[in-house]
Design a protein around this motif. Structure first.
Motif, PDB file in Angstrom:
ATOM      1  N   VAL A 118      12.100  36.861 -27.690  1.00 29.28           N
ATOM      2  CA  VAL A 118      13.048  36.551 -26.621  1.00 29.28           C
ATOM      3  C   VAL A 118      14.299  37.406 -26.767  1.00 29.28           C
ATOM      4  O   VAL A 118      14.836  37.543 -27.868  1.00 29.28           O
ATOM      5  CB  VAL A 118      13.464  35.059 -26.643  1.00 29.28           C
ATOM      6  N   VAL A 119      14.740  37.991 -25.660  1.00 34.31           N
ATOM      7  CA  VAL A 119      16.087  38.562 -25.581  1.00 34.31           C
ATOM      8  C   VAL A 119      16.884  37.598 -24.712  1.00 34.31           C
ATOM      9  O   VAL A 119      16.595  37.438 -23.524  1.00 34.31           O
ATOM     10  CB  VAL A 119      16.090  39.971 -24.957  1.00 34.31           C
ATOM     11  N   PHE A 120      17.857  36.930 -25.305  1.00 35.39           N
ATOM     12  CA  PHE A 120      18.619  35.890 -24.619  1.00 35.39           C
ATOM     13  C   PHE A 120      20.028  36.403 -24.350  1.00 35.39           C
ATOM     14  O   PHE A 120      20.797  36.651 -25.278  1.00 35.39           O
ATOM     15  CB  PHE A 120      18.662  34.623 -25.470  1.00 35.39           C
ATOM     16  N   ILE A 121      20.366  36.550 -23.082  1.00 34.03           N
ATOM     17  CA  ILE A 121      21.644  37.138 -22.679  1.00 34.03           C
ATOM     18  C   ILE A 121      22.622  36.055 -22.249  1.00 34.03           C
ATOM     19  O   ILE A 121      22.291  35.198 -21.422  1.00 34.03           O
ATOM     20  CB  ILE A 121      21.441  38.122 -21.510  1.00 34.03           C
ATOM     21  N   THR A 122      23.819  36.100 -22.786  1.00 37.33           N
ATOM     22  CA  THR A 122      24.860  35.162 -22.379  1.00 37.33           C
ATOM     23  C   THR A 122      26.214  35.663 -22.891  1.00 37.33           C
ATOM     24  O   THR A 122      26.280  36.494 -23.798  1.00 37.33           O
ATOM     25  CB  THR A 122      24.591  33.743 -22.923  1.00 37.33           C
ATOM     26  N   HIS A 123      27.277  35.148 -22.287  1.00 34.13           N
ATOM     27  CA  HIS A 123      28.616  35.422 -22.816  1.00 34.13           C
ATOM     28  C   HIS A 123      29.022  34.339 -23.815  1.00 34.13           C
ATOM     29  O   HIS A 123      30.075  34.420 -24.435  1.00 34.13           O
ATOM     30  CB  HIS A 123      29.634  35.467 -21.663  1.00 34.13           C
ATOM     31  N   GLY A 133       8.216  37.346 -32.298  1.00 39.24           N
ATOM     32  CA  GLY A 133       8.600  35.972 -32.588  1.00 39.24           C
ATOM     33  C   GLY A 133      10.082  35.752 -32.782  1.00 39.24           C
ATOM     34  O   GLY A 133      10.514  34.655 -33.131  1.00 39.24           O
ATOM     35  N   GLU A 134      10.885  36.779 -32.520  1.00 38.70           N
ATOM     36  CA  GLU A 134      12.331  36.693 -32.752  1.00 38.70           C
ATOM     37  C   GLU A 134      13.072  36.304 -31.480  1.00 38.70           C
ATOM     38  O   GLU A 134      12.684  36.668 -30.383  1.00 38.70           O
ATOM     39  CB  GLU A 134      12.837  38.062 -33.228  1.00 38.70           C
ATOM     40  N   ILE A 135      14.150  35.533 -31.656  1.00 35.33           N
ATOM     41  CA  ILE A 135      15.099  35.329 -30.566  1.00 35.33           C
ATOM     42  C   ILE A 135      16.322  36.191 -30.875  1.00 35.33           C
ATOM     43  O   ILE A 135      17.049  35.946 -31.835  1.00 35.33           O
ATOM     44  CB  ILE A 135      15.519  33.854 -30.414  1.00 35.33           C
ATOM     45  N   GLN A 192      12.281  29.732 -37.324  1.00 32.48           N
ATOM     46  CA  GLN A 192      10.822  29.660 -37.338  1.00 32.48           C
ATOM     47  C   GLN A 192      10.201  31.013 -37.692  1.00 32.48           C
ATOM     48  O   GLN A 192      10.555  32.043 -37.142  1.00 32.48           O
ATOM     49  CB  GLN A 192      10.310  29.223 -35.972  1.00 32.48           C
ATOM     50  N   ALA A 193       9.267  31.006 -38.626  1.00 40.73           N
ATOM     51  CA  ALA A 193       8.562  32.237 -39.002  1.00 40.73           C
ATOM     52  C   ALA A 193       7.205  32.274 -38.327  1.00 40.73           C
ATOM     53  O   ALA A 193       6.604  31.245 -38.061  1.00 40.73           O
ATOM     54  CB  ALA A 193       8.398  32.306 -40.515  1.00 40.73           C
ATOM     55  N   HIS A 194       6.703  33.463 -38.066  1.00 45.29           N
ATOM     56  CA  HIS A 194       5.425  33.642 -37.410  1.00 45.29           C
ATOM     57  C   HIS A 194       4.558  34.584 -38.220  1.00 45.29           C
ATOM     58  O   HIS A 194       5.058  35.415 -38.988  1.00 45.29           O
ATOM     59  CB  HIS A 194       5.629  34.187 -35.988  1.00 45.29           C
ATOM     60  N   PRO A 195       3.236  34.503 -38.063  1.00 42.37           N
ATOM     61  CA  PRO A 195       2.343  35.342 -38.846  1.00 42.37           C
ATOM     62  C   PRO A 195       2.647  36.830 -38.745  1.00 42.37           C
ATOM     63  O   PRO A 195       2.510  37.560 -39.712  1.00 42.37           O
ATOM     64  CB  PRO A 195       0.973  35.018 -38.249  1.00 42.37           C
ATOM     65  N   ASP A 196       3.064  37.282 -37.558  1.00 39.39           N
ATOM     66  CA  ASP A 196       3.333  38.706 -37.374  1.00 39.39           C
ATOM     67  C   ASP A 196       4.816  39.015 -37.267  1.00 39.39           C
ATOM     68  O   ASP A 196       5.207  40.054 -36.784  1.00 39.39           O
ATOM     69  CB  ASP A 196       2.602  39.236 -36.133  1.00 39.39           C
ATOM     70  N   SER A 197       5.663  38.058 -37.724  1.00 41.19           N
ATOM     71  CA  SER A 197       7.103  38.291 -37.645  1.00 41.19           C
ATOM     72  C   SER A 197       7.470  39.469 -38.543  1.00 41.19           C
ATOM     73  O   SER A 197       6.882  39.688 -39.594  1.00 41.19           O
ATOM     74  CB  SER A 197       7.876  37.032 -38.071  1.00 41.19           C
ATOM     75  N   GLY A 198       8.467  40.210 -38.139  1.00 42.37           N
ATOM     76  CA  GLY A 198       8.905  41.370 -38.892  1.00 42.37           C
ATOM     77  C   GLY A 198       8.445  42.662 -38.261  1.00 42.37           C
ATOM     78  O   GLY A 198       9.136  43.672 -38.356  1.00 42.37           O
TER      79      GLY A 198
END
Length: 295
Positions: A220-225, A42-44, A4-10
């Motif tokens: 989002v910062v998504f933490i997992t192993h 807007g990034e995961i 998904q892209a967002h208006p202020d992505s980047g």
């Protein structure tokens, strides 16, 4: 994979520069070493690695939630506000941190039953957060906002009067996500939010996270192993080993062209979904003392 892209992505919302964290015990342990990281709006961003590699320590340091004997020994963490202001998180006083947390950057902790207050209703916990950060809100506005966030995460607003033990594991995790997005932060850090949930509920929660990100545009910062899980939902993935980030790439490119031997080991430690039954031999990754063994 999340596309998904967002208006202020980047544009960057968070910059981590040469961040190091020590555990000052009898023999000091370098839990995080010279980490450099940029999170875009807007990034995961997935953060993967084995247990003990420093993922949670890094997340706690970014949000200044670490406690002794942990100590940030060097580095800089900068939050880039939508207003154009840059906030040096490591320089904030405690009073400023209390305002910053949840408002600008929130966190979904591992284990919702431990994170929620067991003797307080869902409504009371949401109300406490709103009263602290939005003191001008009326009772009616607080109740309306509480109902809105529960509905957004797929929980019946009638559950506002429930205690955590009256909710299923999946519902408790959804309540935690609702609390994290209550003030519409620009960053949400999620520390293994689907741990201990069955695969069906885990899938629902992950779809909910991606949907909310797409609607609201937070990073989002998504933490997992669980690297295969990150390959499905992340825009980029950082692989962590022994306190260092050893590889950082787009999810698609990392899956197809992993460069670091440890990343390839992680990818090889999960069974293929195709091929002859019983033909797979698990290659499990053992805990390693040093990055050098994979260099």
């Amino acid at each position: 994979m999340s596309q998904q892209a967002h208006p202020d992505s980047g544009s960057a919302v968070l910059t981590v520069e040469d961040l190091s964290v020590l555990y000052e015990v009898e023999q000091p342990v370098a839990a995080v070493q010279n980490v450099n990281l940029t999170l875009h709006r807007g990034e995961i961003l997935g953060l993967a690695g084995e247990s003990g590699c420093g993922k949670t320590t890094l997340a706690y340091a970014i949000n200044r939630l670490h406690r002794p004997p942990a100590r940030i020994s060097s580095g800089r963490v900068t939050f880039h506000d939508r207003s154009g202001d840059d906030i040096d998180i490591l320089a904030l006083r405690e009073s400023q941190l209390r305002v910053f947390r949840w408002d600008k950057m929130s966190m979904v902790f591992q284990g919702a039953m431990n994170a929620l207050n067991p003797v307080t209703t869902v409504q009371a916990q949401l109300k406490d957060t709103l009263r602290t950060h939005r003191p001008g809100m009326s009772r009616a506005q607080i109740r309306q906002r509480s109902q809105e966030v529960l509905e957004r995460v797929g929980v019946d607003p009638r559950r506002l009067g429930s205690y955590p033990h009256e909710l299923s594991g999946g519902m408790r995790q959804r309540v935690m996500i609702a609390m994290a997005m209550l003030l519409e932060p620009q960053i949400m850090i999620m520390d293994e939010p689907t741990t201990a949930l069955d695969v069906v509920v885990q899938r629902e929660i992950l779809q909910e996270i991606v949907r909310l990100r797409d609607e609201l545009g937070f990073a989002v910062v998504f933490i997992t192993h669980d690297l295969p899980l990150l390959l499905e939902i992340s825009d980029r993935i950082a692989v962590m080993l022994a306190g260092e980030i050893v590889e950082l790439d787009s999810a698609e490119h990392l899956y197809q062209h992993a460069q670091h031997p440890y990343t390839r080991k992680l990818l090889g430690s999960f069974p293929s979904l195709s091929g002859e039954r019983g033909a797979f031999i698990r290659t499990g990754v053992e805990t390693v003392p040093s990055v050098k063994e994979y260099s």
